[in-house]
Design a protein around this motif. Structure first.
Motif, PDB file in Angstrom:
ATOM      1  N   LEU A   1       0.832  -1.204   0.000  1.00 43.16           N
ATOM      2  CA  LEU A   1       0.000   0.000   0.000  1.00 43.16           C
ATOM      3  C   LEU A   1       0.866   1.253   0.000  1.00 43.16           C
ATOM      4  CD1 LEU A   1      -2.844  -1.041   2.473  1.00 43.16           C
ATOM      5  CD2 LEU A   1      -3.015  -0.760  -0.004  1.00 43.16           C
ATOM      6  N   GLU A   2       1.975   1.205   0.699  1.00 39.19           N
ATOM      7  CA  GLU A   2       2.898   2.346   0.676  1.00 39.19           C
ATOM      8  C   GLU A   2       3.512   2.508  -0.705  1.00 39.19           C
ATOM      9  OE1 GLU A   2       6.898   3.996   3.004  1.00 39.19           O
ATOM     10  OE2 GLU A   2       6.089   2.007   3.466  1.00 39.19           O
ATOM     11  N   ARG A   3       3.797   1.408  -1.345  1.00 37.93           N
ATOM     12  CA  ARG A   3       4.424   1.437  -2.671  1.00 37.93           C
ATOM     13  C   ARG A   3       3.549   2.142  -3.689  1.00 37.93           C
ATOM     14  NH1 ARG A   3       6.446  -4.028  -5.860  1.00 37.93           N
ATOM     15  NH2 ARG A   3       7.396  -2.994  -7.674  1.00 37.93           N
ATOM     16  N   VAL A   4       2.229   1.972  -3.575  1.00 38.79           N
ATOM     17  CA  VAL A   4       1.323   2.607  -4.539  1.00 38.79           C
ATOM     18  C   VAL A   4       0.690   3.885  -3.981  1.00 38.79           C
ATOM     19  CG1 VAL A   4       0.822   0.415  -5.680  1.00 38.79           C
ATOM     20  CG2 VAL A   4      -0.675   1.210  -3.823  1.00 38.79           C
ATOM     21  N   GLY A   5       1.180   4.335  -2.841  1.00 35.56           N
ATOM     22  CA  GLY A   5       0.722   5.616  -2.304  1.00 35.56           C
ATOM     23  C   GLY A   5      -0.656   5.586  -1.690  1.00 35.56           C
ATOM     24  N   LEU A   6      -1.023   4.477  -1.036  1.00 37.67           N
ATOM     25  CA  LEU A   6      -2.355   4.375  -0.427  1.00 37.67           C
ATOM     26  C   LEU A   6      -2.308   4.174   1.090  1.00 37.67           C
ATOM     27  CD1 LEU A   6      -4.409   2.193  -2.951  1.00 37.67           C
ATOM     28  CD2 LEU A   6      -4.657   4.635  -2.488  1.00 37.67           C
ATOM     29  N   THR A   7      -1.163   4.394   1.693  1.00 40.26           N
ATOM     30  CA  THR A   7      -1.058   4.189   3.130  1.00 40.26           C
ATOM     31  C   THR A   7      -2.066   5.041   3.893  1.00 40.26           C
ATOM     32  OG1 THR A   7       1.291   3.601   2.995  1.00 40.26           O
ATOM     33  CG2 THR A   7       0.475   4.375   5.121  1.00 40.26           C
ATOM     34  N   HIS A   8      -2.200   6.308   3.488  1.00 40.47           N
ATOM     35  CA  HIS A   8      -3.098   7.220   4.203  1.00 40.47           C
ATOM     36  C   HIS A   8      -4.575   6.902   3.966  1.00 40.47           C
ATOM     37  CE1 HIS A   8      -3.045   8.778   0.165  1.00 40.47           C
ATOM     38  NE2 HIS A   8      -3.960   9.694   0.451  1.00 40.47           N
ATOM     39  N   ARG A   9      -4.860   6.009   3.006  1.00 37.66           N
ATOM     40  CA  ARG A   9      -6.245   5.658   2.683  1.00 37.66           C
ATOM     41  C   ARG A   9      -6.521   4.173   2.924  1.00 37.66           C
ATOM     42  NH1 ARG A   9      -9.861   9.517   1.850  1.00 37.66           N
ATOM     43  NH2 ARG A   9     -10.615   8.994  -0.239  1.00 37.66           N
ATOM     44  N   ARG A  10      -5.652   3.518   3.651  1.00 36.52           N
ATOM     45  CA  ARG A  10      -5.750   2.059   3.774  1.00 36.52           C
ATOM     46  C   ARG A  10      -7.007   1.610   4.500  1.00 36.52           C
ATOM     47  NH1 ARG A  10      -0.571   1.324   7.850  1.00 36.52           N
ATOM     48  NH2 ARG A  10      -1.359   2.616   9.558  1.00 36.52           N
ATOM     49  N   ASP A  11      -7.572   2.442   5.382  1.00 34.69           N
ATOM     50  CA  ASP A  11      -8.776   2.064   6.126  1.00 34.69           C
ATOM     51  C   ASP A  11     -10.021   2.814   5.651  1.00 34.69           C
ATOM     52  OD1 ASP A  11      -7.456   0.202   7.847  1.00 34.69           O
ATOM     53  OD2 ASP A  11      -6.637   1.894   8.977  1.00 34.69           O
ATOM     54  N   THR A  12      -9.910   3.454   4.486  1.00 32.37           N
ATOM     55  CA  THR A  12     -11.046   4.155   3.885  1.00 32.37           C
ATOM     56  C   THR A  12     -11.821   3.183   2.999  1.00 32.37           C
ATOM     57  OG1 THR A  12      -9.790   6.222   3.856  1.00 32.37           O
ATOM     58  CG2 THR A  12     -11.725   6.101   2.427  1.00 32.37           C
ATOM     59  N   SER A  13     -13.136   3.244   3.016  1.00 30.05           N
ATOM     60  CA  SER A  13     -13.921   2.342   2.178  1.00 30.05           C
ATOM     61  C   SER A  13     -13.656   2.632   0.702  1.00 30.05           C
ATOM     62  CB  SER A  13     -15.409   2.482   2.475  1.00 30.05           C
ATOM     63  OG  SER A  13     -15.863   3.780   2.168  1.00 30.05           O
TER      64      SER A  13
ATOM     65  N   LYS B   1     -15.324   5.409  -1.240  1.00 26.02           N
ATOM     66  CA  LYS B   1     -14.920   6.784  -1.002  1.00 26.02           C
ATOM     67  C   LYS B   1     -13.589   7.136  -1.665  1.00 26.02           C
ATOM     68  CE  LYS B   1     -17.404   7.214   3.381  1.00 26.02           C
ATOM     69  NZ  LYS B   1     -17.290   7.480   4.842  1.00 26.02           N
ATOM     70  N   LEU B   2     -12.964   6.177  -2.318  1.00 22.62           N
ATOM     71  CA  LEU B   2     -11.698   6.445  -3.006  1.00 22.62           C
ATOM     72  C   LEU B   2     -11.950   7.190  -4.307  1.00 22.62           C
ATOM     73  CD1 LEU B   2      -9.829   3.017  -2.626  1.00 22.62           C
ATOM     74  CD2 LEU B   2      -9.662   5.035  -1.144  1.00 22.62           C
ATOM     75  N   SER B   3     -10.992   8.009  -4.709  1.00 18.45           N
ATOM     76  CA  SER B   3     -11.065   8.662  -6.013  1.00 18.45           C
ATOM     77  C   SER B   3     -10.768   7.647  -7.111  1.00 18.45           C
ATOM     78  CB  SER B   3     -10.057   9.807  -6.086  1.00 18.45           C
ATOM     79  OG  SER B   3      -8.728   9.296  -6.087  1.00 18.45           O
ATOM     80  N   GLY B   4     -11.010   8.058  -8.369  1.00 19.13           N
ATOM     81  CA  GLY B   4     -10.708   7.165  -9.486  1.00 19.13           C
ATOM     82  C   GLY B   4      -9.245   6.781  -9.534  1.00 19.13           C
ATOM     83  N   GLY B   5      -8.371   7.745  -9.288  1.00 13.87           N
ATOM     84  CA  GLY B   5      -6.937   7.463  -9.298  1.00 13.87           C
ATOM     85  C   GLY B   5      -6.533   6.517  -8.186  1.00 13.87           C
ATOM     86  N   GLU B   6      -7.154   6.669  -7.012  1.00 13.30           N
ATOM     87  CA  GLU B   6      -6.835   5.786  -5.892  1.00 13.30           C
ATOM     88  C   GLU B   6      -7.319   4.368  -6.150  1.00 13.30           C
ATOM     89  OE1 GLU B   6      -6.913   9.138  -2.324  1.00 13.30           O
ATOM     90  OE2 GLU B   6      -8.758   8.104  -2.918  1.00 13.30           O
ATOM     91  N   LYS B   7      -8.458   4.220  -6.800  1.00  8.66           N
ATOM     92  CA  LYS B   7      -8.945   2.886  -7.142  1.00  8.66           C
ATOM     93  C   LYS B   7      -8.016   2.201  -8.130  1.00  8.66           C
ATOM     94  CE  LYS B   7     -13.822   3.966  -6.310  1.00  8.66           C
ATOM     95  NZ  LYS B   7     -15.160   4.205  -6.919  1.00  8.66           N
ATOM     96  N   ARG B   8      -7.487   2.966  -9.088  1.00  9.01           N
ATOM     97  CA  ARG B   8      -6.546   2.371 -10.042  1.00  9.01           C
ATOM     98  C   ARG B   8      -5.245   1.991  -9.346  1.00  9.01           C
ATOM     99  NH1 ARG B   8      -8.350  -0.346 -13.593  1.00  9.01           N
ATOM    100  NH2 ARG B   8      -7.045   0.129 -15.382  1.00  9.01           N
TER     101      ARG B   8
END
Length: 339
Positions: free
Chosen positions: A135-147, A150-157
């Motif tokens: 998750l850190e590698r793809v830049g999602l650490t700060h969103r790891r516990d977000t449903s 609620k993620l943006s399109g870029g975060e889902k990709r």
């Protein structure tokens, strides 16, 4: 009398073995039919270890069908196709373990979180990795516990990409990974692709964003009407089209010496800022030398040039030339799929 058998260790044999080892994907005469319609028509294609290969195509070119065959989702009608030396239609568990895929569309349970999605994937995959690390590698650490909902399109990709690169597969297929993303999210994903290549991962990328292919790809292929119209390194493919030099001069002021020097020169009368000018265009396959000659002639002739621009050929121009049928099938500039 004892006969001794020797293994062929000639340079040609060694080179051939090395070449085969370096091939991740090898397609020879690959054809795929949809009923009576031939969607992919006898294409040759290779993807080599450690490179980013961009597969592009005009609408209905057969790119998606070729990709489905490569991933083992669709049987071929003719030709040979291997991934790491195996037929993907009958892929072993070992082959699956060496490959990660980002599909054009994917679905996750809306109430799940990136941490739970990757955790589930970890329990299903034979590859090993760490959930928090990926998750850190793809830049999602700060969103790891977000449903996920609620993620943006870029975060889902990026979450899709996390699953594809879990356990560092040797080969990653990215099918339109940045479609619909904003520029910032696209740049983030580009950075991840560059990191994959720097780590030795082979990447096959399909995209409709030509600037994406120009920025990332080592080699490209453009499909049109079921066939590979052009393939080669980015430099080879761009060399298939001329560069353009443009500038404005006063009406009738262009010296004969300039007209004589450049065969690919055209002049058209234009109106800019309430005055008429001659817009000069020079198409050239030798941009540096022709631009230098132009500047020298302008100095000798005392010719003032307004709005001077020198523009190398772009992948977009090559793409549209393929669409118009101006560029034929296959490798360019003498390159071959065996080089």
């Amino acid at each position: 009398m004892q006969t001794t058998h020797r293994t062929n260790t000639s340079h040609g044999g060694v080179d051939r073995q090395r070449e085969e080892h370096d091939l991740v994907v090898s397609a020879r005469g690959l054809s795929v039919d949809h009923g009576s319609y031939r969607a992919v028509d006898s294409i040759d294609l290779t993807v080599r270890r450690g490179e980013v290969f961009a597969l592009l195509g005009t609408n209905g070119a057969g790119k998606t069908t070729a990709l489905e065959a490569l991933q083992g989702y669709r049987p071929r009608s003719a030709g040979d196709l291997t991934v790491f030396g195996e037929d993907p239609l009958h892929a072993s568990a070992a082959l699956r373990a060496r490959t990660g895929v980002v599909l054009q569309e994917s679905g996750h349970v809306p109430e799940s979180t990136p941490r739970s999605v990757v955790g589930l994937w970890a329990s299903l995959s034979s590859r090993l990795d760490d959930v928090d690390d990926i998750l850190e590698r793809v830049g999602l650490t700060h969103r790891r516990d977000t449903s996920v909902q609620k993620l943006s399109g870029g975060e889902k990709r990026r979450l899709d990409l996390a699953l594809a690169v879990w356990g560092d597969p040797e080969f990653v297929v990215l099918d339109e990974p940045t479609t619909g993303l904003d520029p910032a999210s696209r740049q983030t994903l580009w950075g991840i692709v560059r990191d994959l290549r720097a780590g030795g991962t082979t990447v096959l990328l399909t995209t409709h964003h030509l600037e994406e292919a120009e920025s990332l790809a080592d080699r490209v292929a453009i499909m049109h009407e079921g066939r590979v119209a052009v393939t080669g390194t980015l430099e080879e493919v761009l060399a298939a089209r001329p560069a353009v030099i443009t500038f404005d001069v006063r009406p009738g002021a262009l010296p004969p010496a300039v007209r004589t020097r450049f065969d690919g020169l055209t002049v058209s009368r234009v109106r800019r800022a309430h005055r008429e000018l001659d817009a000069v265009e020079i198409r050239t396959t030798s941009l540096p030398s022709d631009l230098l000659d132009l500047l020298e002639l302008a100095r000798e002739e005392g010719l003032p040039m307004d709005s001077l621009r020198a523009t190398p050929a772009s992948l977009e121009e090559v793409f549209h030339a393929v669409r118009r049928g101006e560029i034929g099938d296959g490798p360019v500039n003498g390159s071959t799929e065996e080089d």
